[in-house]
Design a protein around this motif. Structure first.
Motif, PDB file in Angstrom:
ATOM      1  N   GLU A 265       0.693  -1.239   0.082  1.00 56.24           N
ATOM      2  CA  GLU A 265       0.022  -0.219  -0.035  1.00 56.24           C
ATOM      3  C   GLU A 265       0.750   1.210  -0.114  1.00 56.24           C
ATOM      4  OE1 GLU A 265      -3.086   0.060   3.125  1.00 56.24           O
ATOM      5  OE2 GLU A 265      -3.478  -2.106   2.730  1.00 56.24           O
ATOM      6  N   GLY A 266       1.994   1.225  -0.018  1.00 53.68           N
ATOM      7  CA  GLY A 266       2.998   2.059  -0.119  1.00 53.68           C
ATOM      8  C   GLY A 266       3.243   3.038   1.228  1.00 53.68           C
ATOM      9  N   LEU A 267       2.977   2.281   2.412  1.00 52.06           N
ATOM     10  CA  LEU A 267       2.908   3.013   3.710  1.00 52.06           C
ATOM     11  C   LEU A 267       4.147   2.587   4.347  1.00 52.06           C
ATOM     12  CD1 LEU A 267      -0.592   1.701   4.978  1.00 52.06           C
ATOM     13  CD2 LEU A 267      -0.244   3.964   3.853  1.00 52.06           C
ATOM     14  N   ASP A 268       4.523   3.623   5.465  1.00 46.62           N
ATOM     15  CA  ASP A 268       5.757   3.500   6.224  1.00 46.62           C
ATOM     16  C   ASP A 268       5.707   2.974   7.259  1.00 46.62           C
ATOM     17  OD1 ASP A 268       6.975   4.905   4.006  1.00 46.62           O
ATOM     18  OD2 ASP A 268       6.626   6.901   5.007  1.00 46.62           O
ATOM     19  N   GLU A 269       4.355   2.505   7.982  1.00 47.21           N
ATOM     20  CA  GLU A 269       4.262   1.827   8.975  1.00 47.21           C
ATOM     21  C   GLU A 269       3.535   0.612   9.004  1.00 47.21           C
ATOM     22  OE1 GLU A 269       5.449   2.786  11.974  1.00 47.21           O
ATOM     23  OE2 GLU A 269       6.381   4.786  11.615  1.00 47.21           O
ATOM     24  N   PRO A 270       3.620  -0.513   9.649  1.00 44.42           N
ATOM     25  CA  PRO A 270       2.946  -1.720   9.719  1.00 44.42           C
ATOM     26  C   PRO A 270       1.522  -1.656   9.599  1.00 44.42           C
ATOM     27  CG  PRO A 270       4.729  -1.833  11.088  1.00 44.42           C
ATOM     28  CD  PRO A 270       4.703  -0.626  10.866  1.00 44.42           C
ATOM     29  N   ILE A 271       0.521  -2.241   8.924  1.00 41.01           N
ATOM     30  CA  ILE A 271      -0.765  -2.067   8.949  1.00 41.01           C
ATOM     31  C   ILE A 271      -1.271  -2.800   9.974  1.00 41.01           C
ATOM     32  CG2 ILE A 271      -0.988  -1.875   6.260  1.00 41.01           C
ATOM     33  CD1 ILE A 271      -1.881  -4.521   6.119  1.00 41.01           C
ATOM     34  N   GLU A 272      -2.564  -2.412  10.612  1.00 36.59           N
ATOM     35  CA  GLU A 272      -3.028  -3.460  11.686  1.00 36.59           C
ATOM     36  C   GLU A 272      -3.755  -4.566  10.845  1.00 36.59           C
ATOM     37  OE1 GLU A 272      -5.848  -1.436  14.093  1.00 36.59           O
ATOM     38  OE2 GLU A 272      -4.564   0.220  14.435  1.00 36.59           O
ATOM     39  N   ILE A 273      -3.610  -6.053  11.539  1.00 31.38           N
ATOM     40  CA  ILE A 273      -3.944  -6.995  10.962  1.00 31.38           C
ATOM     41  C   ILE A 273      -4.471  -7.835  12.290  1.00 31.38           C
ATOM     42  CG2 ILE A 273      -2.234  -6.997   9.274  1.00 31.38           C
ATOM     43  CD1 ILE A 273      -1.009  -9.282  10.823  1.00 31.38           C
ATOM     44  N   HIS A 274      -5.368  -8.839  11.599  1.00 28.33           N
ATOM     45  CA  HIS A 274      -5.853  -9.920  12.865  1.00 28.33           C
ATOM     46  C   HIS A 274      -5.094 -10.947  12.284  1.00 28.33           C
ATOM     47  CE1 HIS A 274      -8.868  -7.222  14.715  1.00 28.33           C
ATOM     48  NE2 HIS A 274      -9.355  -6.938  13.293  1.00 28.33           N
ATOM     49  N   ALA A 275      -4.037 -11.342  13.032  1.00 27.87           N
ATOM     50  CA  ALA A 275      -3.149 -12.622  12.803  1.00 27.87           C
ATOM     51  C   ALA A 275      -3.893 -13.799  12.912  1.00 27.87           C
ATOM     52  CB  ALA A 275      -1.998 -12.526  13.391  1.00 27.87           C
ATOM     53  N   SER A 276      -3.736 -14.874  12.163  1.00 31.72           N
ATOM     54  CA  SER A 276      -4.061 -16.203  12.280  1.00 31.72           C
ATOM     55  C   SER A 276      -3.073 -17.072  12.657  1.00 31.72           C
ATOM     56  CB  SER A 276      -4.876 -16.666  11.165  1.00 31.72           C
ATOM     57  OG  SER A 276      -4.152 -16.631  10.016  1.00 31.72           O
ATOM     58  N   ARG A 277      -3.271 -18.337  13.118  1.00 27.54           N
ATOM     59  CA  ARG A 277      -2.316 -19.281  13.306  1.00 27.54           C
ATOM     60  C   ARG A 277      -1.313 -19.645  12.399  1.00 27.54           C
ATOM     61  NH1 ARG A 277      -2.428 -21.250  18.638  1.00 27.54           N
ATOM     62  NH2 ARG A 277      -1.241 -23.180  17.713  1.00 27.54           N
ATOM     63  N   THR A 278      -0.043 -19.713  12.655  1.00 25.54           N
ATOM     64  CA  THR A 278       0.797 -20.317  11.644  1.00 25.54           C
ATOM     65  C   THR A 278       1.774 -21.188  12.119  1.00 25.54           C
ATOM     66  OG1 THR A 278       2.608 -19.433  10.131  1.00 25.54           O
ATOM     67  CG2 THR A 278       2.067 -18.179  11.873  1.00 25.54           C
ATOM     68  N   VAL A 279       2.347 -22.322  11.427  1.00 25.17           N
ATOM     69  CA  VAL A 279       3.121 -23.241  11.973  1.00 25.17           C
ATOM     70  C   VAL A 279       4.539 -22.305  12.162  1.00 25.17           C
ATOM     71  CG1 VAL A 279       2.357 -25.060  10.986  1.00 25.17           C
ATOM     72  CG2 VAL A 279       3.884 -23.919   9.470  1.00 25.17           C
ATOM     73  N   ALA A 280       5.000 -21.122  11.417  1.00 26.43           N
ATOM     74  CA  ALA A 280       5.879 -20.450  11.191  1.00 26.43           C
ATOM     75  C   ALA A 280       5.830 -19.490  12.647  1.00 26.43           C
ATOM     76  CB  ALA A 280       6.248 -19.663  10.213  1.00 26.43           C
ATOM     77  N   GLU A 281       5.844 -19.878  13.865  1.00 25.03           N
ATOM     78  CA  GLU A 281       5.567 -19.000  14.955  1.00 25.03           C
ATOM     79  C   GLU A 281       6.757 -17.845  15.042  1.00 25.03           C
ATOM     80  OE1 GLU A 281       5.757 -21.797  18.335  1.00 25.03           O
ATOM     81  OE2 GLU A 281       8.089 -21.704  18.342  1.00 25.03           O
ATOM     82  N   GLY A 282       7.876 -18.221  14.581  1.00 28.72           N
ATOM     83  CA  GLY A 282       9.069 -17.389  14.848  1.00 28.72           C
ATOM     84  C   GLY A 282       8.883 -15.856  14.100  1.00 28.72           C
ATOM     85  N   ILE A 283       7.992 -15.877  12.973  1.00 28.56           N
ATOM     86  CA  ILE A 283       7.762 -14.632  12.389  1.00 28.56           C
ATOM     87  C   ILE A 283       6.169 -14.036  12.366  1.00 28.56           C
ATOM     88  CG2 ILE A 283       9.770 -14.798  10.862  1.00 28.56           C
ATOM     89  CD1 ILE A 283       7.992 -15.941   8.744  1.00 28.56           C
ATOM     90  N   ALA A 284       5.595 -14.660  13.387  1.00 28.64           N
ATOM     91  CA  ALA A 284       4.254 -14.217  13.612  1.00 28.64           C
ATOM     92  C   ALA A 284       4.172 -13.078  14.638  1.00 28.64           C
ATOM     93  CB  ALA A 284       3.338 -15.449  14.302  1.00 28.64           C
ATOM     94  N   ILE A 285       4.640 -12.002  13.900  1.00 28.19           N
ATOM     95  CA  ILE A 285       4.739 -10.629  14.844  1.00 28.19           C
ATOM     96  C   ILE A 285       3.738  -9.828  14.196  1.00 28.19           C
ATOM     97  CG2 ILE A 285       6.089  -8.834  15.733  1.00 28.19           C
ATOM     98  CD1 ILE A 285       7.127 -11.743  16.549  1.00 28.19           C
ATOM     99  N   ALA A 286       2.485  -9.346  14.672  1.00 31.96           N
ATOM    100  CA  ALA A 286       1.507  -8.807  14.286  1.00 31.96           C
ATOM    101  C   ALA A 286       1.930  -7.302  14.378  1.00 31.96           C
ATOM    102  CB  ALA A 286       0.181  -9.020  15.090  1.00 31.96           C
ATOM    103  N   THR A 287       2.557  -6.770  15.256  1.00 30.61           N
ATOM    104  CA  THR A 287       2.940  -5.405  15.398  1.00 30.61           C
ATOM    105  C   THR A 287       4.589  -5.259  15.628  1.00 30.61           C
ATOM    106  OG1 THR A 287       2.436  -5.293  17.647  1.00 30.61           O
ATOM    107  CG2 THR A 287       0.738  -4.730  16.390  1.00 30.61           C
ATOM    108  N   PRO A 288       5.356  -5.442  14.788  1.00 28.50           N
ATOM    109  CA  PRO A 288       6.855  -5.240  14.914  1.00 28.50           C
ATOM    110  C   PRO A 288       7.336  -4.074  15.071  1.00 28.50           C
ATOM    111  CG  PRO A 288       6.088  -5.644  12.325  1.00 28.50           C
ATOM    112  CD  PRO A 288       4.807  -5.676  13.276  1.00 28.50           C
ATOM    113  N   ALA A 289       8.016  -3.720  16.305  1.00 25.88           N
ATOM    114  CA  ALA A 289       8.462  -2.457  16.737  1.00 25.88           C
ATOM    115  C   ALA A 289       9.281  -1.781  15.808  1.00 25.88           C
ATOM    116  CB  ALA A 289       9.343  -2.585  18.156  1.00 25.88           C
ATOM    117  N   ARG A 290      10.110  -2.380  14.981  1.00 24.74           N
ATOM    118  CA  ARG A 290      10.787  -1.703  14.241  1.00 24.74           C
ATOM    119  C   ARG A 290      10.265  -1.946  12.689  1.00 24.74           C
ATOM    120  NH1 ARG A 290      15.930   0.128  16.115  1.00 24.74           N
ATOM    121  NH2 ARG A 290      16.349  -0.706  18.030  1.00 24.74           N
ATOM    122  N   GLY A 291       9.182  -2.132  12.599  1.00 25.49           N
ATOM    123  CA  GLY A 291       8.377  -2.451  11.213  1.00 25.49           C
ATOM    124  C   GLY A 291       8.778  -1.285  10.560  1.00 25.49           C
TER     125      GLY A 291
END
Length: 373
Positions: A265-291
Motif C-alpha cells: 500500500e506504499g505505507l511507512d508503518e505496519p498495517i493493523e491486522i488480525h493474525a491467524s495461526r501459523t506453523v511459522a511461530e518465529g515470524i508471527a509478529i503482528a505489530t513489529p516495533a521496528r517495522g
C-alpha cells in the motif's frame, strides 16, 4: 571506543546505561558507531563472528561460545541454486546467538545483574544461554503455546520462564512491565542485538571473497536478521569493502503479514491486522516495533516482500527434510519465500538465504506434520 544511542525518528543522542528503551519522542534507538574494520585484520583469527571485532562496539572480554562462521552452502530447489547460510548450527540452534552474544557482552560490561526478555522462543533461548555464561540472572517471557522444546531449553539454562496467555504482543507487554524493575535485554529494542546480527553480512561477504550477493532473502517477523544484514552491508559498502548493497527480499506468512501489506500500500508503518495461526511461530509478529525500519531497508535496496502460504511452508519443510536438512517450520517459511523469489530471478543471480533455526527446536510440531510430509 566512541558510540552513542540515537533516535531513528528525531536523531537525538543518549548515553547508554542499559535501561533506556526508546527516545522521549517515542522513536526506536539505534547505535551511532563507526567501525574501523578492514579485511586484512582477520588474518590469524579464529573463524567466528569476533574476527570482525573492530566492527563491534564492545571490548575484548567477550561472552562467547564460539558462535559464528556458519557454512554457506549451495542447495538446489527445482533446478535453481540458492546459497543457504546454515544458521541452525549455532550453539543454541538459531541465528539469534549472533545478537545475544554481543548484547550480553555489553550488558556484562555495564555490570548488569538481572535481565528480562520476551520472545517467540529462539531469542529467549539465546539470551538465557549467554546470560548463564556470565552468571546474569534471567527472566524469559514467551507465549503460552511456544514450542515445548524451546521452553525446556530456556529452563535448562537456569532462566525463570514465564508463559503468557494471549498473543505475541501480550507477551511483549508483560516483559515491558517487568523491565520497569530489571534491565530489558530485548532482541528488538536493544540496538546491540542488531550489532551482533550484522555479522551475518560480514561472514557472507568474506565467504564470497569480499563481494556482496545480488539478493538476500530473509525473514521479516521483528526483522532482527534482516535489519542486521542491512546494517552490515551498509557498513561494508560505505567502507568500500564490497561494491554494492544486495537487494533485500523480506518473507512473511499469509497468516501474519503486517509489513507486506504496508509495503503493497506504499505505507511507512505496519498495517493493523488480525493474525491467524501459523506453523511459522518465529515470524508471527503482528505489530513489529521496528517495522518502519524494515520497510525502509527493503525499499532502500529496491527489494520487495514475498508472502507464503501454510501449504508452501509445509512443502518446503518436507523438501528440506528429505534433502537432509532438519529445520524448524519458521525456517521453512524463509526457504519457501526464497524458492518463490527464485522463480522470477535473473539468470545467474546470486541469491543468499538462511536456515534460521534447527528442527530440534520444534520437533513436536514437526511430528504433528509428519503425515503431510
Amino acid at each position: 571506543m566512541r558510540y552513542s544511542l540515537c533516535c531513528t525518528r528525531c536523531g537525538r543522542d543518549y548515553d547508554d546505561d542499559g535501561r533506556r528503551l526508546r527516545c522521549e519522542c517515542g522513536g526506536m534507538l539505534d547505535l551511532r558507531f563507526e567501525p574501523s574494520f578492514r579485511p586484512g585484520m582477520t588474518a590469524g583469527r579464529p573463524y567466528d563472528q569476533w574476527r570482525y571485532r573492530e566492527a563491534l562496539p564492545v571490548g575484548d572480554d567477550v561472552v562467547t561460545m564460539g558462535e559464528g562462521w556458519t557454512p554457506l552452502l549451495p542447495v538446489t530447489f527445482e533446478g535453481r541454486q540458492l546459497l543457504v547460510k546454515q544458521e541452525q548450527l549455532f550453539p543454541t540452534g538459531s541465528y539469534k546467538d549472533r545478537g545475544a552474544a554481543v548484547l550480553m557482552t555489553h550488558l556484562y560490561e555495564l555490570g548488569v545483574e538481572r535481565v528480562v526478555e520476551d520472545s517467540s522462543g529462539n531469542a529467549g533461548c539465546a539470551v538465557a544461554a549467554y546470560a548463564a555464561r556470565v552468571g546474569i540472572a534471567c527472566d524469559i517471557y514467551v507465549p503460552l503455546d511456544t514450542s515445548p522444546a524451546k521452553t525446556a531449553q530456556v529452563e535448562a539454562y537456569g532462566a525463570t520462564l514465564h508463559l503468557v496467555p494471549g498473543t505475541r504482543e501480550d507477551t511483549a507487554r508483560a516483559a515491558l512491565e517487568a523491565a520497569a524493575t530489571y534491565v530489558y535485554a530485548s532482541h528488538v529494542y536493544n540496538p546491540w542485538f542488531l550489532q551482533g546480527t550484522k555479522t551475518f553480512a560480514y561472514e557472507v561477504a568474506e565467504q564470497l571473497g569480499w563481494t556482496a550477493p545480488d539478493t538476500l532473502v530473509l525473514p521479516a517477523g521483528n526483522g532482527t536478521l534482516l535489519l542486521g544484514a542491512y546494517l552490515g552491508f551498509t557498513e561494508l559498502t560505505r567502507a568500500g569493502i564490497v561494491s554494492h548493497m544486495p537487494r533485500i527480499i523480506a518473507v512473511q506468512t499469509a497468516a501474519c503479514a503486517p509489513l507486506a501489506g504496508a509495503f503493497a500500500e506504499g505505507l511507512d508503518e505496519p498495517i493493523e491486522i488480525h493474525a491467524s495461526r501459523t506453523v511459522a511461530e518465529g515470524i508471527a509478529i503482528a505489530t513489529p516495533a521496528r517495522g518502519s525500519q524494515v520497510l525502509a531497508a527493503v525499499r532502500a535496496t529496491d527489494g520487495s516482500f514475498v508472502v507464503v502460504s501454510e501449504q508452501e511452508i509445509v512443502a518446503s519443510l518436507r523438501d528440506c527434510c528429505r534433502g537432509g536438512w532438519f529445520i524448524e517450520p519458521t525456517s521453512a517459511a524463509v526457504i519457501a519465500g526464497a524458492r518463490r523469489y527464485a522463480h522470477t530471478a535473473a539468470p545467474g543471480e546470486t541469491i543468499v538465504t538462511a536456515f534460521t533455526g534447527h528442527g530440534l527446536k520444534a520437533a513436536a510440531k514437526i511430528a504433528e506434520l509428519v503425515e503431510s510430509l
